[in-house]
Design a protein around this motif. Sequence first.
Motif, PDB file in Angstrom:
ATOM      1  N   HIS A 137       0.813  -1.288  -0.042  1.00 50.39           N
ATOM      2  CA  HIS A 137       0.051   0.084  -0.019  1.00 50.39           C
ATOM      3  C   HIS A 137       0.961   1.217  -0.092  1.00 50.39           C
ATOM      4  CE1 HIS A 137      -3.802  -1.875   0.448  1.00 50.39           C
ATOM      5  NE2 HIS A 137      -3.428  -2.724   1.320  1.00 50.39           N
ATOM      6  N   TYR A 138       0.322   2.077  -0.555  1.00 47.85           N
ATOM      7  CA  TYR A 138       0.709   3.612  -0.436  1.00 47.85           C
ATOM      8  C   TYR A 138       2.055   3.952  -1.049  1.00 47.85           C
ATOM      9  CZ  TYR A 138      -3.093   2.955   2.502  1.00 47.85           C
ATOM     10  OH  TYR A 138      -4.345   2.717   3.124  1.00 47.85           O
ATOM     11  N   GLU A 139       2.403   3.281  -1.957  1.00 48.41           N
ATOM     12  CA  GLU A 139       3.518   3.732  -2.609  1.00 48.41           C
ATOM     13  C   GLU A 139       3.382   3.565  -4.181  1.00 48.41           C
ATOM     14  OE1 GLU A 139       7.407   1.540  -0.253  1.00 48.41           O
ATOM     15  OE2 GLU A 139       6.909   0.625  -2.040  1.00 48.41           O
ATOM     16  N   ALA A 140       4.051   4.556  -5.016  1.00 49.18           N
ATOM     17  CA  ALA A 140       3.688   4.710  -6.260  1.00 49.18           C
ATOM     18  C   ALA A 140       5.253   4.972  -6.858  1.00 49.18           C
ATOM     19  CB  ALA A 140       2.968   6.104  -6.410  1.00 49.18           C
ATOM     20  N   ARG A 153       5.345  12.927  -1.793  1.00 50.00           N
ATOM     21  CA  ARG A 153       4.368  12.364  -1.256  1.00 50.00           C
ATOM     22  C   ARG A 153       3.048  13.101  -2.229  1.00 50.00           C
ATOM     23  NH1 ARG A 153       4.141   9.046   3.019  1.00 50.00           N
ATOM     24  NH2 ARG A 153       2.081   9.698   3.696  1.00 50.00           N
ATOM     25  N   HIS A 159      -5.877   8.966   0.245  1.00 52.95           N
ATOM     26  CA  HIS A 159      -4.558   8.387   0.784  1.00 52.95           C
ATOM     27  C   HIS A 159      -3.436   9.437   0.187  1.00 52.95           C
ATOM     28  CE1 HIS A 159      -6.637   5.454   3.146  1.00 52.95           C
ATOM     29  NE2 HIS A 159      -7.106   4.861   1.842  1.00 52.95           N
ATOM     30  N   TYR A 161       0.588   9.045  -1.141  1.00 53.66           N
ATOM     31  CA  TYR A 161       1.381   7.933  -1.759  1.00 53.66           C
ATOM     32  C   TYR A 161       2.729   8.449  -1.667  1.00 53.66           C
ATOM     33  CZ  TYR A 161      -2.741   5.194  -2.869  1.00 53.66           C
ATOM     34  OH  TYR A 161      -4.113   4.749  -2.869  1.00 53.66           O
ATOM     35  N   VAL A 181       0.349   2.163  -8.962  1.00 54.09           N
ATOM     36  CA  VAL A 181       0.198   1.850  -7.522  1.00 54.09           C
ATOM     37  C   VAL A 181       0.095   0.538  -7.401  1.00 54.09           C
ATOM     38  CG1 VAL A 181      -0.476   4.130  -6.858  1.00 54.09           C
ATOM     39  CG2 VAL A 181      -2.286   2.363  -7.587  1.00 54.09           C
ATOM     40  N   ASP A 185      -4.524  -0.960  -4.044  1.00 56.04           N
ATOM     41  CA  ASP A 185      -4.697   0.406  -3.822  1.00 56.04           C
ATOM     42  C   ASP A 185      -5.503   1.041  -5.146  1.00 56.04           C
ATOM     43  OD1 ASP A 185      -3.295   0.713  -1.544  1.00 56.04           O
ATOM     44  OD2 ASP A 185      -1.622   1.386  -2.529  1.00 56.04           O
TER      45      ASP A 185
END
Lengths: 400, 235
Positions: A137-140, A153, A159, A161, A181, A185
């Motif tokens: 989650h939450y990485e791009a 970010r 959310h 990322y 992502v 996500d």
Amino acid sequence: MINLASRDVLHGWGKFLFTGIGLGLLIGATLTMAGVFRGMVDDGQVLIDNSGADLWVVQQGTLGPYAEPSSIRDDVWRGIVGIQGVAETGNAAYLTIQMQQAGKDTRVMIVGIEVDRPNRPGAPPYLTSGRPILQGHYEAIADEKAGLRLGERVRIRRHDYTVVGLTRRMVSSSGDPMIFVSLKDAQEIQFLKDNDALVNERARTATNPAFNRPGVPGLLEAAQASATQARNVNAVLVRLAPGTDADVVAGDIRRWNRLTAYTKAQMEDILVAKLIATSAKQIGMFLAILAVVTAAIVAFIIYTMTLAKVREIAVLKLIGAKNRTIAAMILQQAMALGVIGFLVGRMAAGLWGPAFPKYVLLLPQDAIGGFAIVLTICALASSVAIRAALAIDPAEAIGG
Amino acid sequence: MDTPAIKLTGLKKRYGTGDAAVDALKGVDMTIWPGEVVGLVGPSGSGKSTLLKCLGAVIEPTAGHMELAGEVIYDGVWKISDLRALRRDRIGFVFQAPYLIPFLDVTDNVALLPMLAGRDNAAARKRALDLLTALDVRHRAGAQVSQLSGGEQQRVAIARSLANHAPVILADEPTAPLDSERALAVVRILNDMAQQYNTAIIVVTHDEKIIPTFKRIYHIRDGKTHEEAGEGRPI
């Protein structure tokens, strides 16, 4: 024999050069329009090539996932991976959103990919910096064109990322930069309702006697839980084993899985022929109009330049210059104007092309073709002036 | 002096047809000998320019007979198929204004004619420089036309008219824009060139300053000429 055209050009080189520059800017605009079209085609081609897929499996009867919405369950891959010739599958979710970044709106395509192992179909084929997505989650990973930096970010829907990797030339068919992502996500971004909608939905489900039956414990909770789970994807991207016939596998998927499967050639047809067909016609019309305008301007310039030399042409004819000598002078000047105009135009297109928001691809073969067209236009346009020059009476040089 | 440079017999020119027809030339007779400078004078509308255009093979006469250096070039119809080559090789023109080609330098303005006739560049330029020397403008050989004075431009124009050894030069009001001193200088040059190159020169003019310098004058009025002896005043 003296080259009359070059002498005339050198004599009034400033006027000629500025006229050429003016024409060049117009030619530059024409070349840029051709570059915009090539860029659109290339964006579509790159989208297909960089996805790493041989087949796109989408909702039955749709042109998805790029040209039309497509929604299929995220477990259909199980029925596909067993088909002979299929090497690997990857669920993918695509969603174009408007993102606020550094105070300005950026249109991006969010791409959900499976991140359990690298190089799944759908994932970016290479990174220019950073690393692949390692957390669920939450990485791009962002295309450089999105203007994001490593470690930055970015807020996407509910959310934040963190950009962990950057890639290049990963754009949608519309030229929007992609942000990759994790599939989870992306499913949440695309399919999950917002909190208020979820609360409302839960209340509605709780008041529904079909889901809230006395004596059936757990039914209501199960029904409510299903509303908060996103189980759909837009497509399953399939990579085939070497030597496999894509049409055969696509036919099997269509027949047995009740899904639509497109091969690379078919997807190219959708993206290049169907999706940008109207834009291509639009640009084609614009190019045709620009060509006519260019021809009219060249004709007008050469005609005006010729009319300014009526006396000289009359004298030349009187003292015995052949028609072809005079015609060659005008034709060569028109060609010289075309050459200057084309060089200026090509340089101008090269300079301002990268500033365009969408990819402008200036191909050498387009430049060669454009050069030939410019020279043809100049030659045709000069015919008006040549006719006028040949009609000049040598007697005009003699008074009375 | 056995063969005239120009011989016209009963030359006529009619413009238009029917009621709108205008007879600009009504039977012109004229004989000019090599090395001679002859004046052609007359009021406006008398037919001077029409005669000059016929002599220059720019317009076709309606009737009559025309010989150039012994060769019949018109006898009811043109006897020469390539009139452009005839003008280029055998008739020189000097205009009221010099009408030099502004994008060529002085040498090339003169050398252009031999080049158009097919002579190689070196020979054409040598001929041009020889003529510029004879006309005392050699020192301006590399100059642009716009850098020359009016008198210098007219000398270059005369040099151009001589560039192809034409037996006949037609000068149309060559002194009109010049003051007396320069006008007489141009006439002197024309006389010198006629002598030096054995060329017949017809000077169309109504410039009172130069008319007394001609030994022979053709007066033209209402499309007809009559010859009279001029004063031949020394210049």
